[in-house]
Scaffold this motif. Sequence first.
Motif, PDB file in Angstrom:
ATOM      1  N   GLY A 127      -9.640  77.760 107.816  1.00 27.17           N
ATOM      2  CA  GLY A 127      -8.503  76.913 108.190  1.00 27.17           C
ATOM      3  C   GLY A 127      -8.971  75.709 108.974  1.00 27.17           C
ATOM      4  O   GLY A 127     -10.173  75.506 109.182  1.00 27.17           O
ATOM      5  N   GLN A 128      -8.041  74.900 109.386  1.00 30.27           N
ATOM      6  CA  GLN A 128      -8.309  73.732 110.219  1.00 30.27           C
ATOM      7  C   GLN A 128      -7.564  73.967 111.525  1.00 30.27           C
ATOM      8  O   GLN A 128      -6.351  73.923 111.576  1.00 30.27           O
ATOM      9  N   ASN A 129      -8.320  74.257 112.603  1.00 30.19           N
ATOM     10  CA  ASN A 129      -7.738  74.609 113.902  1.00 30.19           C
ATOM     11  C   ASN A 129      -6.892  75.876 113.787  1.00 30.19           C
ATOM     12  O   ASN A 129      -5.695  75.892 114.084  1.00 30.19           O
ATOM     13  N   LEU A 130      -7.542  76.965 113.382  1.00 34.93           N
ATOM     14  CA  LEU A 130      -6.839  78.230 113.168  1.00 34.93           C
ATOM     15  C   LEU A 130      -6.335  78.862 114.459  1.00 34.93           C
ATOM     16  O   LEU A 130      -5.502  79.769 114.409  1.00 34.93           O
ATOM     17  N   LYS A 131      -6.818  78.421 115.597  1.00 33.32           N
ATOM     18  CA  LYS A 131      -6.300  78.953 116.871  1.00 33.32           C
ATOM     19  C   LYS A 131      -4.797  78.721 116.965  1.00 33.32           C
ATOM     20  O   LYS A 131      -4.055  79.597 117.430  1.00 33.32           O
ATOM     21  N   TYR A 132      -4.375  77.549 116.545  1.00 25.81           N
ATOM     22  CA  TYR A 132      -2.939  77.252 116.571  1.00 25.81           C
ATOM     23  C   TYR A 132      -2.170  78.207 115.652  1.00 25.81           C
ATOM     24  O   TYR A 132      -1.157  78.787 116.036  1.00 25.81           O
ATOM     25  N   ASP A 133      -2.671  78.370 114.433  1.00 26.20           N
ATOM     26  CA  ASP A 133      -1.994  79.251 113.475  1.00 26.20           C
ATOM     27  C   ASP A 133      -1.958  80.685 113.994  1.00 26.20           C
ATOM     28  O   ASP A 133      -0.951  81.380 113.843  1.00 26.20           O
ATOM     29  N   MET A 134      -3.064  81.113 114.609  1.00 22.07           N
ATOM     30  CA  MET A 134      -3.122  82.470 115.164  1.00 22.07           C
ATOM     31  C   MET A 134      -2.044  82.663 116.226  1.00 22.07           C
ATOM     32  O   MET A 134      -1.348  83.695 116.259  1.00 22.07           O
ATOM     33  N   ALA A 146       7.754  68.316 101.176  1.00 23.13           N
ATOM     34  CA  ALA A 146       6.950  69.137 102.072  1.00 23.13           C
ATOM     35  C   ALA A 146       5.856  69.866 101.307  1.00 23.13           C
ATOM     36  O   ALA A 146       4.745  70.059 101.829  1.00 23.13           O
ATOM     37  N   ALA A 147       6.151  70.256 100.072  1.00 23.66           N
ATOM     38  CA  ALA A 147       5.189  71.034  99.290  1.00 23.66           C
ATOM     39  C   ALA A 147       3.907  70.252  99.030  1.00 23.66           C
ATOM     40  O   ALA A 147       2.799  70.804  99.123  1.00 23.66           O
ATOM     41  N   LEU A 148       4.030  68.976  98.664  1.00 24.39           N
ATOM     42  CA  LEU A 148       2.844  68.162  98.402  1.00 24.39           C
ATOM     43  C   LEU A 148       2.004  68.011  99.665  1.00 24.39           C
ATOM     44  O   LEU A 148       0.778  68.135  99.641  1.00 24.39           O
ATOM     45  N   TYR A 149       2.669  67.722 100.779  1.00 23.24           N
ATOM     46  CA  TYR A 149       1.983  67.556 102.068  1.00 23.24           C
ATOM     47  C   TYR A 149       1.267  68.847 102.462  1.00 23.24           C
ATOM     48  O   TYR A 149       0.099  68.848 102.847  1.00 23.24           O
ATOM     49  N   ALA A 150       1.993  69.966 102.372  1.00 20.13           N
ATOM     50  CA  ALA A 150       1.469  71.242 102.847  1.00 20.13           C
ATOM     51  C   ALA A 150       0.350  71.766 101.952  1.00 20.13           C
ATOM     52  O   ALA A 150      -0.703  72.187 102.445  1.00 20.13           O
ATOM     53  N   ALA A 151       0.553  71.750 100.654  1.00 22.05           N
ATOM     54  CA  ALA A 151      -0.486  72.255  99.748  1.00 22.05           C
ATOM     55  C   ALA A 151      -1.749  71.414  99.869  1.00 22.05           C
ATOM     56  O   ALA A 151      -2.869  71.938  99.777  1.00 22.05           O
ATOM     57  N   GLU A 152      -1.569  70.115 100.078  1.00 27.61           N
ATOM     58  CA  GLU A 152      -2.739  69.251 100.275  1.00 27.61           C
ATOM     59  C   GLU A 152      -3.530  69.690 101.504  1.00 27.61           C
ATOM     60  O   GLU A 152      -4.762  69.648 101.505  1.00 27.61           O
ATOM     61  N   ASP A 153      -2.851  70.113 102.556  1.00 21.35           N
ATOM     62  CA  ASP A 153      -3.542  70.602 103.755  1.00 21.35           C
ATOM     63  C   ASP A 153      -4.527  71.718 103.397  1.00 21.35           C
ATOM     64  O   ASP A 153      -5.684  71.710 103.823  1.00 21.35           O
TER      65      ASP A 153
END
Length: 924
Positions: A413-420, A489-496
Amino acid sequence: MATIPENPLILVDGSSYLYRAYYAPPHLTNSQGEPTGAIYGVVNMLKSLLRQFKPTEMAVVFDAKGKTFRDELFEQYKAHRPSMPDDLRSQVAPLHTLVKAMGLPLIIIEGVEADDVIGTLARKASQEGRPVLISTGDKDMAQLVDENVTLINTMTNTVLDPAGVVEKFGVGPELIIDFLALMGDKVDNIPGVPGVGEKTALGLLQGLGGMDSIYQSLDKVATLDFRGAKTMAKKLVDNEEQARLSYLLATIKTDVDLSEEHLDLRIKEEDRDTLVEWYGKLEFRRWLAEVLDGKTAPQAEAKGEAPAAAEEEIADPAGIDRDVYQLVNTEEALQAWIAKLEKAELFAFDTETTALDYMVAELVGFCVAVSGGEAAYIPFGHSLLDETPQLPRDTVLEAFRPLLESEAHKKVGQNLKYDMSVLANHGIALKGIAFDTMLESYVFNSVGGRHDMDSLSLKYLSHKTISFEDIAGKGVKQLTFDQVAIKEAALYAAEDADVTMRLHEHLWPRLEKEPSLKSVLLDIELPLVPVLSRMERTGVLIDPKLLGQQSLELAERIEALEKKAYELAGEEFNLGSPKQLQAILFDKMVIKPLKKTPTGVPSVAEEVLQELALDHPLPKVIIEYRGLAKLKSTYTDKLPALIHPRTGRVHTSYHQAVTATGRLSSTDPNLQNIPVRTEEGRRIRQAFIAPKGRKILAADYSQIELRIMAHLSGDQGLLTAFAEGKDIHAATAAEVFGVALAAVTSEQRRRAKAINFGLIYGMSAFGLARQLDIGRGEAQGYMDTYFERYPGVLDYMEKTRHSAEEKGYVETLFGRRLYLPEIKARNQARKKAAERAAINAPMQGTAADIIKKAMLAVDAWIRNEVADKVSLLMQVHDELVLEVDEDFAEAAAAKVGALMQGAAELAVPLLVEAGLGATWDEAH
């Protein structure tokens, strides 16, 4: 957001970008020490424009040497601007050569500025109905905006059309000249009207119209709603001539006489031979490789050089196709993706949420990718109801829970601490974190630029991601993610998720080739992610009443300091305004400026005021005022407001990928900057309290950087002093001053302490003299004697400087690397600064690594043995702060001290001082 028509005529303000690139870090140099940063910045911007807009016509415009017609109008025009620095001047000719070699028209017209040339070209094109995009960072250009002309600032990624100009400045393009003329411009030395600032100028223009209207309606000025309106008419009358002159100076010419050659703005073919020659000289390896059809230049390979600080190898443009992303909003599609993720050796994972604050953020959707281009978005929390369905939140969470809580299923992930942390708020314990692209980039090169995903995508993949502002807007009207339409939102999010996977595929092979960097990532940074997440969510208890009382007391002291400053200055002024302080110190009090800012005005930075305070009382008052005002605004006022309603605690955010040396930083609140040596700072720490039945445990490494210096230098004198448990500052004083250890005075110890720590930070004899308030010769004598007594230290410093210059970086004891792009700079000030960093970084970075390893050990002990008795709360510099049960406090202090001391094996013992108390201050 302003839209830009296809294939616009692009006009680039080369002079604006030249200076901005010069002052923007990192300040690059090639292996010969020649400055290259300004060239790199401008060329990078040009390439970005070409890649993004694919124009057929473009011009890069620079100021000509010598005076312009404005100097004839006003002799003092731009008189305050310093002359071009030598290390910038040397980059101008190569940059011009590269611009032309890129096939871009280059325009320089004597007697006018680049603005005037751009204004003329823009006006002509606009009259012909052609779309024009002006790339600049200069606010003056806003006067050129119309229905066909748009501005873009590539450094801030902002675009201004007529509506955007109004939003940014408060007036439309047609009043920008009036706006600038009324306010004046200190940078260009446009005088303006005395007493008119931004708010006053807006009040006049919005109330009465342009300058002509204002002077025709002077009787109405007093009725306007801005401070000082009643006396403003007289100021306008008294300074009308100056105002009219300022209007002329601020007006961009749109009728410059241009030849047919200058009007030919078609982009031509590249001159490959010239590009190869100059990219090679400047050591822009990526661009050289592109010109050579992807082949690395033979000379670069033969040298076996490490990548320069900002010139890591870049992938070919990613060629990302957003059309292949999948929107998962049926049960069947969800199960198909769950099966796909279960089979994947590694998958990219990211959350989309309602806020950046992990304590309040609500989940809106998940995005995943199993390879570059194979990505999906699963929405379940969008509040905007449209025709696009989404799955129920519980359905998605329960489908994903086994995957997310599995150690066996590896995630990147990218900065998975936040997601955690956000997942933990929803009862999901994220496990199986294998990689984090933010940390991969940071470990690979901490000073190579920002480590956010958008920046990394541009840097490593040559791909501009969809920004959050693109889909949510900006400012007060910005939407939260749950309010964004699902398909957008889907295009933005999937691109992430897609970009995250591609970044990992690009960065990880490079880290694998560097065993020490790989170890820093896998053994220190990644294991620390869950530790920091737990610390953040645990939070710390504070006493808001105590802080409230301190705020009142600080307010009284601040008010007293304001009155004292007014007395010393002989008038009232805003102590927080650098502009007003400059006027008081350097104009009214005629104090000689010590340093100027990049824009040429006298600096009132902290270090400047510190030096001025040695001879003048007002700067000393200002320093104290700033310190107390900062404590009040940052801590005593703010901390109570940060208490979370659900937990009753304050929750900071720790950042792993910010500092160059590996130290953690924290925000909201910043726990790293609470003073420990002042009474005010200690009182703030008194407000950090333990709950009933518990105590605060503070465990701090003692003199860790000096101990690391002893280890790295191998100096026998230092090794012996630490091994024998001597007071290192007293031992140094005994050596330097030639007295018995028992005879060392407190003043001698103070001076020895300044020497010990000063040398760690590469301090010169001049710096030591200033700190101790002694002569430079005396300070040099202290340093000479020190090096005679501790020759290993001098040898280490010399070897480190030499190694840094040879390799371009230094390393910590554990292999963390700090690149030093200016270690070969011709500018001696920058070179010396890089040398000081080379000496200090291995010590500061090693200290950072040691406390991180200590955190891992302490956290493992807590989770495995005493989770109900001990909580890890904070990490501040070389200190860990914990909460412990009262009946277990002494045992916890002993155990934590032992774990911290065992975090690394040095040639000298690590010493940890642990204290207990009802408050942080008492424990420390």
